[in-house]
Write a protein that holds these residues in place. Structure first.
Motif, PDB file in Angstrom:
ATOM      1  N   TYR A  48      25.614  16.424  18.273  1.00 18.09           N
ATOM      2  CA  TYR A  48      24.815  17.292  17.407  1.00 18.09           C
ATOM      3  C   TYR A  48      25.701  18.293  16.676  1.00 18.09           C
ATOM      4  O   TYR A  48      26.506  19.003  17.298  1.00 18.09           O
ATOM      5  N   LYS A  49      25.543  18.354  15.352  1.00 15.04           N
ATOM      6  CA  LYS A  49      26.249  19.356  14.563  1.00 15.04           C
ATOM      7  C   LYS A  49      25.666  20.733  14.828  1.00 15.04           C
ATOM      8  O   LYS A  49      24.543  20.875  15.310  1.00 15.04           O
ATOM      9  N   ASN A  51      23.726  23.998  14.150  1.00 14.20           N
ATOM     10  CA  ASN A  51      22.557  24.373  13.361  1.00 14.20           C
ATOM     11  C   ASN A  51      22.586  25.889  13.242  1.00 14.20           C
ATOM     12  O   ASN A  51      22.350  26.610  14.204  1.00 14.20           O
ATOM     13  N   GLU A  52      22.917  26.389  12.019  1.00 14.29           N
ATOM     14  CA  GLU A  52      23.111  27.826  11.832  1.00 14.29           C
ATOM     15  C   GLU A  52      21.864  28.623  12.190  1.00 14.29           C
ATOM     16  O   GLU A  52      21.950  29.772  12.619  1.00 14.29           O
ATOM     17  N   GLU A  53      20.683  28.020  12.020  1.00 16.13           N
ATOM     18  CA  GLU A  53      19.446  28.726  12.348  1.00 16.13           C
ATOM     19  C   GLU A  53      19.321  28.978  13.843  1.00 16.13           C
ATOM     20  O   GLU A  53      18.606  29.884  14.278  1.00 16.13           O
ATOM     21  N   ASP A 404      15.614  14.951  18.956  1.00 11.47           N
ATOM     22  CA  ASP A 404      15.850  16.301  18.428  1.00 11.47           C
ATOM     23  C   ASP A 404      15.497  17.335  19.490  1.00 11.47           C
ATOM     24  O   ASP A 404      14.333  17.525  19.823  1.00 11.47           O
ATOM     25  N   TRP A 407      18.109  21.090  17.428  1.00 10.52           N
ATOM     26  CA  TRP A 407      19.287  21.206  16.574  1.00 10.52           C
ATOM     27  C   TRP A 407      19.310  20.100  15.514  1.00 10.52           C
ATOM     28  O   TRP A 407      20.337  19.866  14.885  1.00 10.52           O
ATOM     29  N   GLY A 408      18.214  19.435  15.306  1.00 10.09           N
ATOM     30  CA  GLY A 408      18.168  18.325  14.369  1.00 10.09           C
ATOM     31  C   GLY A 408      18.545  17.015  15.032  1.00 10.09           C
ATOM     32  O   GLY A 408      18.815  16.954  16.234  1.00 10.09           O
TER      33      GLY A 408
END
Length: 464
Positions: A48-49, A51-53, A404, A407-408
């Motif tokens: 998982y990359k 996730n700035e949020e 998910d 984090w997407g």
């Protein structure tokens, strides 16, 4: 500047228990679960990359641990232990030892430095990303789930899972992981799909009887050899004998090369164009792999060669006596084999192999499923044959690349190990493609691997 050496620092392993009291019982797996070849542990990775949020708001370790504790209340057998009973039958003990191994870890690099391609099978970083618990290689009296979550300096993370295949297939694992996500980050009080055990549906009949042909369990004739430069050499038989003499780890570690190949839209269409109009991508691709691998191994022309693949039986059992509940998370596939001679396979167009695969697939019905279950009981739970047999494990539509946790969707999700005799199909998307393609992972002797690659190039070029 030289790239940094990838290092991982693990925290002390933790034991995750169900959040609340669960049922204390003993349950049996089905005879489709308890196939000889499924008595293994399977490793998967999901990357998982950042996730700035979510940065600074949620900790993936705490979120997934919380989701695990809640999900294990509903999936309490996964926190149990398997033992072998009479007649090799596996049963699950769900008592006080209800726990799952969980290891938090931190990496010293960003995920992009590692590169998502390096997570593809065969993943060279598996030993760093998935903690090996001492004395955990068997399937009995061991935790059924081992999990490591590795956080990278960029804020991304890799979730690595090793699961006992006799408890569930990859589709069942995805169902469980989606429940972890819903109950953790999602805040749900119950999974949207409630898990169902019901393993009795796929057990053997009261009077077991083998009513179908199961060639995937039959050993091939070893008397026929391949011919290289005027000398008779059977590559697969040689590997089998060396494995017996020196052990699987030494022989396969030294003499087997592990590689992955990507097939995008162009390559897949080039193969399908050589088959019948209604040929599926799976039929065309597996036919191509079977033919090219056989040509590279160069067995005796009269030798029988097989392509074994797995068929999900959920839809095939709908409306029948053994229709499965939507929440069933056990193994729901059976194996079936297409077979022919090496000469016919290699000399005919790839459409010939694709048609054999389709015919074999069409043989799978309710009676076939019960015949497999009965065969396990009557034949002592045999494993799939390896000699002159290629097993295709298709993971392209299971959804490991779509789970998910908040984090997407993952950059990559799928199996990461490769073994001789098995071809793994994993979803893969190239930047230039709109649709997903397929990544194929194989293991072959080095010289054979080179020939296989040449065969594939010619096939895609339309020359074979």
């Amino acid at each position: 500047m030289a790239p940094r050496v990838f290092c991982v620092r693990r925290s002390k392993p933790q034991l995750i228990l169900p959040e609340s009291e669960t049922q204390r019982d003993v349950v049996q797996v089905s005879d489709i679960d308890d196939q000889g070849s499924l008595r293994v542990q399977v490793a998967v990775l999901m990357a998982y990359k950042v996730n700035e949020e979510m940065r600074g708001i949620m900790d993936p370790v705490e979120e997934i641990k919380r989701g695990l504790g809640k999900a294990l209340v509903f999936y309490h057998p996964l926190a149990g232990r398997i033992i072998e009973g009479q007649n090799k039958k596996l049963v699950v003990f769900c008592f006080d030892e209800k726990r799952v191994w969980f290891v938090p870890a931190k990496a010293n690099v960003e995920l992009d430095e590692l590169g998502v391609e390096s997570l593809h099978p065969p993943c060279p970083h598996l030993n760093k990303l998935l903690h090996h618990v001492p004395d955990s290689t068997g399937i009995t009296e061991r935790p059924l789930l081992h999990i490591q979550l590795t956080r990278f300096t960029c804020g991304g993370f890799v979730l690595a899972i090793r699961f006992n295949h006799t408890m569930m297939d990859s589709q069942g694992l995805v169902q469980f992981l989606n429940s972890v996500a819903e109950l953790g980050h999602g805040g749900a009080t119950a999974p949207s799909i409630l898990p169902v055990w019901e393993r009795d549906f796929l057990k053997s009949r009261p009077t077991p009887r083998i009513t179908c042909t199961h060639r995937e369990f039959e050993e091939s004739d070893e008397s026929k050899t391949a011919v290289f430069h005027g000398k008779s050499v059977d590559v697969e038989k040689l590997l089998k004998n060396l494995r017996w003499l020196f052990g699987e780890t030494l022989v396969f570690g030294m003499l087997i090369l592990k590689r992955s190949f990507t097939f995008g839209s162009r390559e897949l269409q080039a193969i399908k164009d050589q088959c019948l109009e209604n040929c599926t991508t799976f039929e065309a691709l597996t036919a191509c792999l079977w033919k090219c691998r056989t040509a590279a191994l160069n067995p005796h022309p009269a030798a029988t060669v097989k392509l074994t693949f797995l068929v999900n039986v959920r839809e095939r059992l709908q409306g029948g006596t053994y229709e499965l509940n939507r929440g069933y998370y056990g193994n729901t596939f059976v194996s079936v084999a297409a077979a022919t001679t090496a000469e016919l396979l290699c000399k005919n167009p790839v459409a010939y192999a694709a048609e054999l695969i389709r015919e074999a697939k069409n043989n799978v019905n309710e009676d076939y499923v019960k015949s497999v279950a009965d065969l396990m009981v009557l034949k002592g739970r045999p494993k799939w044959s390896v000699l002159r047999n290629l097993l295709i494990a298709d993971n392209t539509r299971l959804g490991l690349d779509e789970v998910d946790f908040g984090w997407g969707r993952p950059m990559f999700g799928g199996v990461v190990s490769v073994s001789y005799g098995v071809g793994y199909l994993v979803p893969h998307k190239r930047m230039e493609d709109i649709n997903k393609g397929v990544l194929v992972a194989l293991a072959l002797p080095p010289i054979v691997m080179g020939k296989f690659q040449n065969e594939i190039r010619e096939m895609i070029g339309g020359h074979k």
